[in-house]
Design a protein around this motif. Structure first.
Motif, PDB file in Angstrom:
ATOM      1  N   ALA A 108       0.834  -1.206   0.000  1.00 41.87           N
ATOM      2  CA  ALA A 108       0.000   0.000   0.000  1.00 41.87           C
ATOM      3  C   ALA A 108       0.871   1.259   0.000  1.00 41.87           C
ATOM      4  O   ALA A 108       0.620   2.205  -0.752  1.00 41.87           O
ATOM      5  CB  ALA A 108      -0.932  -0.003   1.211  1.00 41.87           C
ATOM      6  N   ALA A 155      -4.314   1.068  -2.967  1.00 42.53           N
ATOM      7  CA  ALA A 155      -3.565   1.286  -1.721  1.00 42.53           C
ATOM      8  C   ALA A 155      -4.488   1.192  -0.508  1.00 42.53           C
ATOM      9  O   ALA A 155      -4.147   0.567   0.503  1.00 42.53           O
ATOM     10  CB  ALA A 155      -2.871   2.651  -1.751  1.00 42.53           C
ATOM     11  N   GLY A 159      -4.074  -1.971   1.871  1.00 47.35           N
ATOM     12  CA  GLY A 159      -3.584  -1.558   3.177  1.00 47.35           C
ATOM     13  C   GLY A 159      -4.620  -1.695   4.288  1.00 47.35           C
ATOM     14  O   GLY A 159      -4.331  -1.397   5.443  1.00 47.35           O
TER      15      GLY A 159
END
Ligand SMILES: [Zn+2]
Length: 274
Positions: A108, A155, A159
């Motif tokens: 991420a 991302a 993440g």
């Protein structure tokens, strides 16, 4: 870490070299791939050894190898600025890849770094084109939406922080609306190109958070406003002088990205809210 910053700095120099081509050709509707770069003086194609960013210009003393025509210092300057921008982004955002507590978080962080390097490259290109010809070409602005959206959505999901996407969406829509109203209210001051760019900038700023979004947007108007007042004061322009706003929007965005949180905090303390 030093190696990563070095590699990204070198990549920035190489991309800056490509941006010189983009800055000249895109506003003229020319291909950025063909033909290969040639000296504007003698039309001699520029050889590989004379196309090394920064170094070739220095070694050749700022002149063409064939006809000795002067080559503007603007070319190596744009390469150097892009290289420095990449180093700055790497210094601040690459450590998160190394310190991530899981492989997913590292991926991420790498996606965010990639999005910022891309934004740095188009910031340099759009700034120079806007200064040169007072335009922000769709050919550069439009692709920024899918490129940034894909990187930021990936991302956020990889993440495990999909919550960052709501401010990104609000930042994009809010900035588009805000700049659209400004362009409508002051047709001489803000162009449609500014409106189109504002959504992509707002998306990126919102992804980083509300302080970054607020500071990023406000900084553009503070800087642009100061510059306009200075221009009028030194009588280089009147109220109607068309000042390109794209560079201020982009510079403001970078201030928001790098210093949005402390600046927002300082402002709130100053006005006595916190
Ligand atoms: Zn030449």
């Amino acid at each position: 870490m030093i190696a990563v910053v070095g590699v990204l700095g070198a990549l920035g120099l190489a991309i800056g070299s490509f941006l010189n081509v983009v800055i000249y050709r895109v506003p003229n509707g020319l291909s950025v791939v063909r033909p290969a770069s040639a000296c504007p003086g003698c039309d001699t194609p520029i050889q590989g050894r004379d196309n090394v960013p920064l170094l070739s210009w220095l070694l050749l003393g700022g002149r063409c190898r064939s006809c000795r025509m002067r080559i503007s210092a603007r070319y190596p300057a744009i390469e150097a600025v892009t290289g420095l921008a990449f180093v700055g982004v790497a210094l601040v955002f690459a450590p998160a890849i190394v310190t991530a507590d899981s492989p997913a978080k590292a991926v991420a962080a790498a996606l965010v770094l990639g999005a910022l390097l891309y934004f740095a490259a188009i910031s340099v290109a759009l700034t120079m084109i806007d200064v040169d010809v007072h335009r922000l070409p769709n050919a550069i602005v439009y692709p920024a939406y899918p490129v940034l959206a894909v990187a930021l959505v990936a991302a956020a999901i990889v993440g495990g922080e999909p919550g960052a996407l709501l401010p990104a969406l609000i930042g994009a829509a809010g900035s588009l609306l805000f700049y659209f109203i400004l362009a409508f209210a002051y047709p001489g001051g803000m162009g449609l190109g500014d409106v189109k760019l504002a959504g992509a900038v707002g998306m990126l700023l919102g992804f980083f958070g509300w302080p970054q979004l607020a500071v990023g947007v406000a900084a553009a108007f503070v800087l642009g406003g100061i510059f306009g007042v200075v221009l009028i004061a030194i009588r280089r322009g009147g109220r109607k002088t068309g000042i390109p706003f794209g560079p201020w929007m982009l510079l403001g965005a970078w201030i928001g990205i790098f210093a949005g949180e402390p600046l927002a905090q300082a402002y709130l303390t100053l006005v006595g809210i916190r």
